[in-house]
Scaffold this active site. Structure first.
Site, PDB file in Angstrom:
ATOM      1  N   CYS A  14      40.642  31.362  54.595  1.00 46.26           N
ATOM      2  CA  CYS A  14      41.354  30.166  55.068  1.00 46.26           C
ATOM      3  C   CYS A  14      42.849  30.204  54.793  1.00 46.26           C
ATOM      4  CB  CYS A  14      40.729  28.920  54.442  1.00 46.26           C
ATOM      5  SG  CYS A  14      39.082  28.529  55.072  1.00 46.26           S
ATOM      6  N   ASP A  50      37.829  16.509  59.532  1.00 45.66           N
ATOM      7  CA  ASP A  50      37.200  17.822  59.442  1.00 45.66           C
ATOM      8  C   ASP A  50      36.458  18.236  60.705  1.00 45.66           C
ATOM      9  OD1 ASP A  50      37.681  18.684  56.582  1.00 45.66           O
ATOM     10  OD2 ASP A  50      36.871  16.689  56.272  1.00 45.66           O
TER      11      ASP A  50
END
Length: 329
Positions: A14, A50
């Protein structure tokens, strides 16, 4: 032949995300449809949550998300497990349950053997099986840099959704996984050292934490991934119109994280995270190293909850909006 997958990626996990400040400018204004779509959009681009959520029945909401990234560890099977766990996390962060996923694979077919790609896909399948989520097919492309992840569809009860915009003053802040994954992954990429605690954290599903949080009545949450604790907390506090206060001494870290930081294993993504939140954050109580750890770019991190559940340390609280969006004490 021994292959170190992380050497085929410009970054890792990430930490490879487009910086949050740049990304927000790209997606700004990408909303709305000239035709009436099926269902009611409950969660879209507005607060940078999200996942997207659409109500398709009064008691049923559909959750859609996707996540993929370059190798974060050298072992192909572990990378597949980590990437799948990370992709499923967005559904859990919304208070949902994943139902079906499809693979997303980019592979340098002339550079890396396909048996490694098979190991990556096997890791993703094992995680989906453990989550009780179907994994059916997907899409692949010939890519000079290896990439893997999932597109995931999940379900939730509309009234039980957890959003990053539902925080209110007086709510405690809890964190379900320790920080430090980013600096340990950076050290792994540079040295080849394997950190079992980091791999265990990245392959632990957020399923139980999400179910416990929903059952406890928690309705505000996010997961902590590439933008670090400070970045994701900034988005939550900004969307909720509150200030988040963090007790730096209460934040848990993986063993070896501080040592990795002292030795300079800090990703560019972590530094960009800190640059992004710094104008909105009071960091006067901590030094630069502590600030970097709080901004450390996580891969497949835990849930950040506005509420308390067993086993998750309380690391701060939400208060009425003040001069800063985040205050670190």
């Amino acid at each position: 032949m021994s292959v170190r997958l992380t050497q085929y990626a410009h970054g890792g996990g990430c930490a490879c995300k487009i910086p949050p400040g740049e990304l927000e400018g790209v997606v700004k204004g990408l909303a709305g449809s000239p035709r009436q779509p099926l269902g009611e959009l409950l969660v879209g681009l507005e607060d940078g949550d999200d996942a997207a959520v659409v109500r398709i029945q009064d008691d049923l909401a559909l959750i859609a998300t996707t996540d993929f990234f370059t190798p974060v560890v050298d072992d192909a099977y572990d990378w597949g497990r980590i990437a799948a766990t990370n992709a499923l996390s967005d559904v859990y962060a919304m208070g949902g349950r994943p139902v079906v996923a499809v693979n997303l694979l980019g592979w340098p077919r002339d550079t890396l053997p396909f048996d490694l790609a098979a190991d990556v896909l096997r890791g993703g399948l094992d995680v989906c099986n453990a989550a009780g989520c179907h994994l059916a097919g997907g899409h692949s492309v010939d890519d000079p840099e290896p990439k893997y992840g999932l597109a995931v569809t999940g379900v939730a009860a509309p009234g039980h959704l957890m959003r990053n915009s539902s925080g209110m003053p007086g709510m405690p802040l809890s964190l379900t996984k320790p920080l430090g994954i980013g600096v340990l992954n950076s050290r792994h990429k540079a040295t080849g050292e394997r950190f079992e605690a980091a791999i265990d954290a990245m392959t632990t599903l957020n399923a139980m934490a999400a179910e416990t949080a929903v059952n406890a009545g928690i309705r505000c949450a996010t997961d902590v991934t590439g933008f670090g604790l400070l970045g994701h907390l900034y988005k939550l506090a900004r969307a909720s119109g509150v200030t988040a206060v963090i007790d730096a001494k209460a934040v848990p870290y993986l063993e070896g994280a501080r040592e990795a930081l002292r030795e300079g294993y800090v990703s560019g993504g972590t530094k960009r995270n800190l640059d992004w939140v710094r104008p909105h954050t009071d960091l006067t109580a901590v030094n630069e190293d502590e600030a970097l750890l709080l901004a450390d770019a996580q891969t497949s991190g835990g849930l950040l909850l506005a509420g308390e559940i067993p086993g998750a340390p309380v690391i701060g609280e939400l208060i009425p909006r003040g001069e800063h969006v985040i205050v670190v004490r």
